[in-house]
Scaffold this motif. Structure first.
Motif, mmCIF file in Angstrom:
data_model
loop_
_atom_site.group_PDB
_atom_site.id
_atom_site.type_symbol
_atom_site.label_atom_id
_atom_site.label_comp_id
_atom_site.label_asym_id
_atom_site.label_seq_id
_atom_site.Cartn_x
_atom_site.Cartn_y
_atom_site.Cartn_z
ATOM 1 N N LYS A 116 20.091 47.791 -85.530
ATOM 2 C CA LYS A 116 20.173 46.668 -84.857
ATOM 3 C C LYS A 116 21.165 45.616 -85.426
ATOM 4 N N GLU A 117 21.214 45.331 -86.512
ATOM 5 C CA GLU A 117 22.082 44.287 -86.994
ATOM 6 C C GLU A 117 23.551 44.886 -86.903
ATOM 7 N N ALA A 118 23.677 46.215 -87.213
ATOM 8 C CA ALA A 118 25.170 46.777 -86.794
ATOM 9 C C ALA A 118 25.495 46.964 -85.483
ATOM 10 N N PHE A 119 24.664 47.129 -84.526
ATOM 11 C CA PHE A 119 24.800 47.014 -83.040
ATOM 12 C C PHE A 119 25.431 45.478 -82.856
ATOM 13 N N LEU A 120 24.730 44.555 -83.271
ATOM 14 C CA LEU A 120 24.863 43.050 -82.893
ATOM 15 C C LEU A 120 26.410 42.773 -83.494
ATOM 16 N N LYS A 121 26.744 43.196 -84.659
ATOM 17 C CA LYS A 121 28.104 43.061 -85.182
ATOM 18 C C LYS A 121 29.190 43.804 -84.186
ATOM 19 N N ILE A 122 28.985 45.066 -83.816
ATOM 20 C CA ILE A 122 29.781 45.681 -82.879
ATOM 21 C C ILE A 122 29.845 44.725 -81.575
ATOM 22 N N SER A 163 11.835 59.128 -81.486
ATOM 23 C CA SER A 163 10.798 59.132 -80.928
ATOM 24 C C SER A 163 10.684 58.351 -79.832
ATOM 25 N N SER A 164 9.699 58.526 -78.793
ATOM 26 C CA SER A 164 9.788 57.763 -77.507
ATOM 27 C C SER A 164 9.294 56.274 -78.048
ATOM 28 N N GLN A 165 8.498 55.784 -79.082
ATOM 29 C CA GLN A 165 8.269 54.800 -79.400
ATOM 30 C C GLN A 165 9.565 53.863 -79.983
ATOM 31 N N VAL A 166 10.367 54.620 -80.537
ATOM 32 C CA VAL A 166 11.518 53.937 -81.354
ATOM 33 C C VAL A 166 12.616 53.790 -80.179
ATOM 34 N N LYS A 167 12.564 54.672 -79.337
ATOM 35 C CA LYS A 167 13.400 54.592 -78.092
ATOM 36 C C LYS A 167 12.978 53.275 -77.178
ATOM 37 N N ALA A 168 11.658 53.160 -77.132
ATOM 38 C CA ALA A 168 11.086 51.935 -76.116
ATOM 39 C C ALA A 168 11.536 50.698 -76.728
ATOM 40 N N GLU A 169 11.479 50.664 -78.146
ATOM 41 C CA GLU A 169 11.671 49.486 -79.074
ATOM 42 C C GLU A 169 12.886 49.135 -79.033
ATOM 43 N N LEU A 170 13.903 50.070 -78.955
ATOM 44 C CA LEU A 170 15.466 49.811 -78.938
ATOM 45 C C LEU A 170 15.757 49.377 -77.627
ATOM 46 N N ARG A 171 15.150 49.905 -76.583
ATOM 47 C CA ARG A 171 15.376 49.470 -75.171
ATOM 48 C C ARG A 171 14.789 48.007 -74.866
ATOM 49 N N ALA A 172 13.883 47.544 -75.533
ATOM 50 C CA ALA A 172 13.486 46.282 -75.505
ATOM 51 C C ALA A 172 14.253 45.415 -76.019
ATOM 52 N N PHE A 173 14.542 45.683 -77.338
ATOM 53 C CA PHE A 173 15.949 44.939 -78.117
ATOM 54 C C PHE A 173 16.895 44.691 -77.237
ATOM 55 N N TYR A 174 17.460 45.851 -76.969
ATOM 56 C CA TYR A 174 18.701 45.773 -76.141
ATOM 57 C C TYR A 174 18.534 44.671 -74.755
ATOM 58 N N ASN A 175 17.510 45.049 -74.086
ATOM 59 C CA ASN A 175 17.339 44.295 -73.027
ATOM 60 C C ASN A 175 16.846 42.494 -73.265
ATOM 61 N N SER A 176 16.524 42.411 -74.479
ATOM 62 C CA SER A 176 16.523 40.937 -74.687
ATOM 63 C C SER A 176 17.912 40.337 -75.253
ATOM 64 N N LEU A 177 18.963 40.986 -75.246
ATOM 65 C CA LEU A 177 20.115 40.623 -75.582
ATOM 66 C C LEU A 177 20.756 39.757 -74.476
#
Length: 83
Positions: A35-41, A69-83
């Motif tokens: 997540k932090e690496a993504f934010l930097k990019i 895992s589908s749980q990790v994918k869902a967490e990443l999607r929620a994080f991405y959508n919150s940006l």
């Protein structure tokens, strides 16, 4: 010493972006986290997308992004959508 392009999901373009933001080794990526690496990019590339975020997480975990895992994918999607 392991290099970024040896990690799953990290091709030449993503490796260049990581280096541009000061992440030059797999260890640095693992310590920072996807997540932090993504934010930097995202600060230098506004086109950074969910696929890049999942690729980074897969690299951190040492797996292809399709194996997350589908749980990790869902967490990443929620994080991405919150940006």
């Amino acid at each position: 010493m392991e290099s970024l392009h040896e990690l799953p999901n990290i091709g030449g373009i993503l490796e260049q972006k990581l280096v541009q933001v000061g992440i030059g080794t797999p260890q640095q990526l693992r310590e920072l986290g996807s997540k932090e690496a993504f934010l930097k990019i995202r600060r230098i590339d506004h086109t950074a997308c969910l696929h890049m975020l999942t690729a980074l997480e897969g690299a951190v975990q040492g797996v292809r992004k399709t194996e997350l895992s589908s749980q990790v994918k869902a967490e990443l999607r929620a994080f991405y959508n919150s940006l």
